[in-house]
Scaffold this active site. Structure first.
Site, PDB file in Angstrom:
ATOM      1  N   ALA A   8      18.571  46.103  30.447  1.00 30.30           N
ATOM      2  CA  ALA A   8      18.467  46.394  31.892  1.00 30.30           C
ATOM      3  C   ALA A   8      17.027  46.353  32.389  1.00 30.30           C
ATOM      4  CB  ALA A   8      19.088  47.755  32.182  1.00 30.30           C
ATOM      5  N   TYR A 154      20.024  29.473  18.485  1.00 27.27           N
ATOM      6  CA  TYR A 154      20.376  30.147  19.745  1.00 27.27           C
ATOM      7  C   TYR A 154      21.775  29.712  20.176  1.00 27.27           C
ATOM      8  CZ  TYR A 154      20.502  31.762  24.542  1.00 27.27           C
ATOM      9  OH  TYR A 154      20.895  32.359  25.719  1.00 27.27           O
ATOM     10  N   PRO A 184      26.139  31.762  31.781  1.00 24.29           N
ATOM     11  CA  PRO A 184      25.257  31.099  32.744  1.00 24.29           C
ATOM     12  C   PRO A 184      24.595  29.845  32.165  1.00 24.29           C
ATOM     13  CG  PRO A 184      24.662  33.430  32.424  1.00 24.29           C
ATOM     14  CD  PRO A 184      25.546  33.014  31.286  1.00 24.29           C
ATOM     15  N   GLU A 190      12.710  36.283  32.513  1.00 25.03           N
ATOM     16  CA  GLU A 190      11.660  36.287  31.480  1.00 25.03           C
ATOM     17  C   GLU A 190      12.110  35.560  30.207  1.00 25.03           C
ATOM     18  OE1 GLU A 190      10.313  40.336  30.889  1.00 25.03           O
ATOM     19  OE2 GLU A 190      10.209  40.638  33.051  1.00 25.03           O
ATOM     20  N   PHE A 191      13.329  35.017  30.253  1.00 27.61           N
ATOM     21  CA  PHE A 191      13.936  34.368  29.081  1.00 27.61           C
ATOM     22  C   PHE A 191      12.997  33.337  28.432  1.00 27.61           C
ATOM     23  CE2 PHE A 191      16.534  30.942  27.293  1.00 27.61           C
ATOM     24  CZ  PHE A 191      17.442  31.617  26.499  1.00 27.61           C
TER      25      PHE A 191
HETATM   26  P1  NDP Z   1      15.217  38.497  29.914  1.00 25.58           P
HETATM   27  O1  NDP Z   1      14.267  38.113  28.839  1.00 25.58           O
HETATM   28  O2  NDP Z   1      14.702  38.608  31.308  1.00 25.58           O
HETATM   29  O3  NDP Z   1      15.957  39.870  29.539  1.00 25.58           O
HETATM   30  C1  NDP Z   1      16.342  40.156  28.224  1.00 25.58           C
HETATM   31  C2  NDP Z   1      16.709  41.635  28.146  1.00 25.58           C
HETATM   32  O4  NDP Z   1      17.153  41.920  26.809  1.00 25.58           O
HETATM   33  C3  NDP Z   1      15.543  42.549  28.436  1.00 25.58           C
HETATM   34  O5  NDP Z   1      15.963  43.608  29.267  1.00 25.58           O
HETATM   35  C4  NDP Z   1      15.145  43.067  27.068  1.00 25.58           C
HETATM   36  O6  NDP Z   1      14.668  44.416  27.172  1.00 25.58           O
HETATM   37  C5  NDP Z   1      16.479  43.054  26.319  1.00 25.58           C
HETATM   38  N1  NDP Z   1      16.249  42.956  24.884  1.00 25.58           N
HETATM   39  C6  NDP Z   1      15.644  41.933  24.206  1.00 25.58           C
HETATM   40  N2  NDP Z   1      15.556  42.222  22.914  1.00 25.58           N
HETATM   41  C7  NDP Z   1      16.101  43.464  22.765  1.00 25.58           C
HETATM   42  C8  NDP Z   1      16.288  44.312  21.641  1.00 25.58           C
HETATM   43  N3  NDP Z   1      15.915  43.939  20.403  1.00 25.58           N
HETATM   44  N4  NDP Z   1      16.870  45.520  21.835  1.00 25.58           N
HETATM   45  C9  NDP Z   1      17.254  45.899  23.062  1.00 25.58           C
HETATM   46  N5  NDP Z   1      17.122  45.143  24.163  1.00 25.58           N
HETATM   47  C10 NDP Z   1      16.539  43.933  24.001  1.00 25.58           C
HETATM   48  O7  NDP Z   1      16.390  37.416  29.839  1.00 25.58           O
HETATM   49  P2  NDP Z   1      17.723  37.191  30.704  1.00 25.58           P
HETATM   50  O8  NDP Z   1      17.918  38.238  31.715  1.00 25.58           O
HETATM   51  O9  NDP Z   1      17.711  35.786  31.122  1.00 25.58           O
HETATM   52  O10 NDP Z   1      18.784  37.327  29.536  1.00 25.58           O
HETATM   53  C11 NDP Z   1      19.883  38.215  29.575  1.00 25.58           C
HETATM   54  C12 NDP Z   1      21.056  37.573  28.846  1.00 25.58           C
HETATM   55  O11 NDP Z   1      21.428  36.374  29.516  1.00 25.58           O
HETATM   56  C13 NDP Z   1      20.759  37.181  27.400  1.00 25.58           C
HETATM   57  O12 NDP Z   1      21.883  37.499  26.613  1.00 25.58           O
HETATM   58  C14 NDP Z   1      20.583  35.665  27.482  1.00 25.58           C
HETATM   59  O13 NDP Z   1      20.884  35.036  26.272  1.00 25.58           O
HETATM   60  C15 NDP Z   1      21.578  35.334  28.568  1.00 25.58           C
HETATM   61  N6  NDP Z   1      21.387  34.053  29.239  1.00 25.58           N
HETATM   62  C16 NDP Z   1      20.218  33.761  29.890  1.00 25.58           C
HETATM   63  C17 NDP Z   1      20.067  32.539  30.534  1.00 25.58           C
HETATM   64  C18 NDP Z   1      18.810  32.134  31.209  1.00 25.58           C
HETATM   65  O14 NDP Z   1      18.650  30.920  31.505  1.00 25.58           O
HETATM   66  N7  NDP Z   1      17.897  33.045  31.533  1.00 25.58           N
HETATM   67  C19 NDP Z   1      21.176  31.569  30.556  1.00 25.58           C
HETATM   68  C20 NDP Z   1      22.337  31.963  29.827  1.00 25.58           C
HETATM   69  C21 NDP Z   1      22.438  33.177  29.222  1.00 25.58           C
HETATM   70  P3  NDP Z   1      13.438  45.033  26.337  1.00 25.58           P
HETATM   71  O15 NDP Z   1      12.463  43.936  26.062  1.00 25.58           O
HETATM   72  O16 NDP Z   1      12.936  46.123  27.243  1.00 25.58           O
HETATM   73  O17 NDP Z   1      14.090  45.571  25.105  1.00 25.58           O
HETATM   74  C1  8X3 Z   2      20.008  30.189  28.219  1.00 26.41           C
HETATM   75  C2  8X3 Z   2      20.082  28.848  28.840  1.00 26.41           C
HETATM   76  O1  8X3 Z   2      19.751  26.382  28.387  1.00 26.41           O
HETATM   77  O2  8X3 Z   2      17.976  27.843  27.739  1.00 26.41           O
HETATM   78  O3  8X3 Z   2      21.181  30.511  27.533  1.00 26.41           O
HETATM   79  O4  8X3 Z   2      20.002  27.796  26.486  1.00 26.41           O
HETATM   80  S1  8X3 Z   2      19.420  27.673  27.811  1.00 26.41           S
END
Ligand code: NDP
Ligand code: 8X3
Length: 253
Positions: A8, A154, A184, A190-191
């Site tokens: 979150a 991944y 998505p 921040e991904f």
């Molecule tokens: P962000 O990097 O913005 O957010 C990732 C979140 O995961 C952060 O809140 C982080 O919190 C938490 N997190 C990471 N590692 C840990 C850990 N070891 N323990 C607990 N919490 C953790 O990425 P997104 O919001 O984009 O990603 C959210 C989800 O969406 C993921 O599952 C991702 O795979 C998925 N997704 C994202 C896409 C994209 O293009 N962005 C597309 C498809 C899917 P903290 O560092 O504070 O622990």
């Molecule tokens: C995150 C989207 O295309 O980087 O799941 O894998 S991508």
């Protein structure tokens, strides 16, 4: 209604926390970055009840300790959003880092399982009725159903999330719990900073010359999924930017 959201502290999880608060859903917000959790608690507790839990989803012990520490008023969880996850690195199988692979498997698969296992006794609350369903939403990815070069581990972890979502739906059918997966495509969060180990230029390029999704777009979809009537389960959704047709096919201008 009470929701627990992992991850979150940024991106999709953060936007989901905000939209849930606007819609009067009480929150348990999880992540490792404690300052961000405190800021969120200050901001959102003006609207709803908020409890924060700082733990690493990769640690079974930390997950269980955090969930066990929930006070009585935060025990009756209705919604679990399994969102914490990331990609670490983007390399061929011959060049990839074992540490990155361990991190992704521990975070995206095992972390989701540890949190689900710890929360299930609370979701399977005996007061649940036909009209009061529990709900789990797993955040998968297009990467779990459509591979791309260098995505190997991944993609495999997100493929596991897709299969776990299906099998959890089967196992929980008789427990009054809906299970959904949201997959998505490219979302600007921040991904990519995480994937490319804070290389800003590389991360920014991922989202240039087309219009990616925003975290808000995904949060709106998640809220739509949780706000359906008890007899409706939006089981599986692929959500893409209009400029994306497949994982590796983006209409860049
Ligand atoms: P962000 O990097 O913005 O957010 C990732 C979140 O995961 C952060 O809140 C982080 O919190 C938490 N997190 C990471 N590692 C840990 C850990 N070891 N323990 C607990 N919490 C953790 O990425 P997104 O919001 O984009 O990603 C959210 C989800 O969406 C993921 O599952 C991702 O795979 C998925 N997704 C994202 C896409 C994209 O293009 N962005 C597309 C498809 C899917 P903290 O560092 O504070 O622990
Ligand atoms: C995150 C989207 O295309 O980087 O799941 O894998 S991508």
């Amino acid at each position: 209604m009470l929701a627990l959201i992992t991850g979150a502290t940024s991106g999709i999880g953060l936007a989901t926390a905000q939209i849930f608060a606007e819609n009067n859903i009480d929150l348990i917000l999880c992540g490792r970055r404690t300052e961000r959790l405190s800021e969120l608690e200050n901001q959102l507790s003006q609207k709803v009840k908020v409890k924060t839990l700082a733990f690493d989803v990769r640690s079974r012990a930390e997950v269980q300790k955090a969930i066990d520490s929930l006070p009585k008023e935060f025990q009756n969880i209705d919604i679990l959003i399994n969102n914490a996850g990331n990609a670490h690195g983007l390399s061929t199988i011959q060049e990839g880092s074992l540490d990155d692979w361990d991190t992704m498997i521990d975070l995206n698969i095992k972390g989701l399982l540890y949190v689900t296992k710890a929360i299930l006794p609370k979701l399977m609350n005996e007061n649940r009725s036909e009209t009061n369903k529990g709900q789990i939403i797993n955040i998968g990815s297009i990467a779990g159903i459509d591979s791309y070069a260098n995505g190997n581990v991944y993609c495999a972890t997100k493929s596991a999330v897709a299969m776990l979502s299906e099998t959890m739906r089967i196992d929980l059918l008789k427990e009054n719990i809906k299970v959904s997966e949201v997959k998505p495509g490219l979302v600007e969060t921040e991904f990519s900073m995480v994937r490319f180990k804070n290389d800003e230029d590389r991360a920014e390029k991922v989202y240039q010359n087309y219009t990616p999704l925003t975290a808000q777009d995904i949060a709106e979809l998640i809220y739509f999924v949780v706000s359906r009537p008890a007899h409706v389960n939006i089981a599986d959704v692929l959500i893409l930017p209009t400029d994306q047709a497949k994982s590796a096919l983006v209409n860049k201008r």
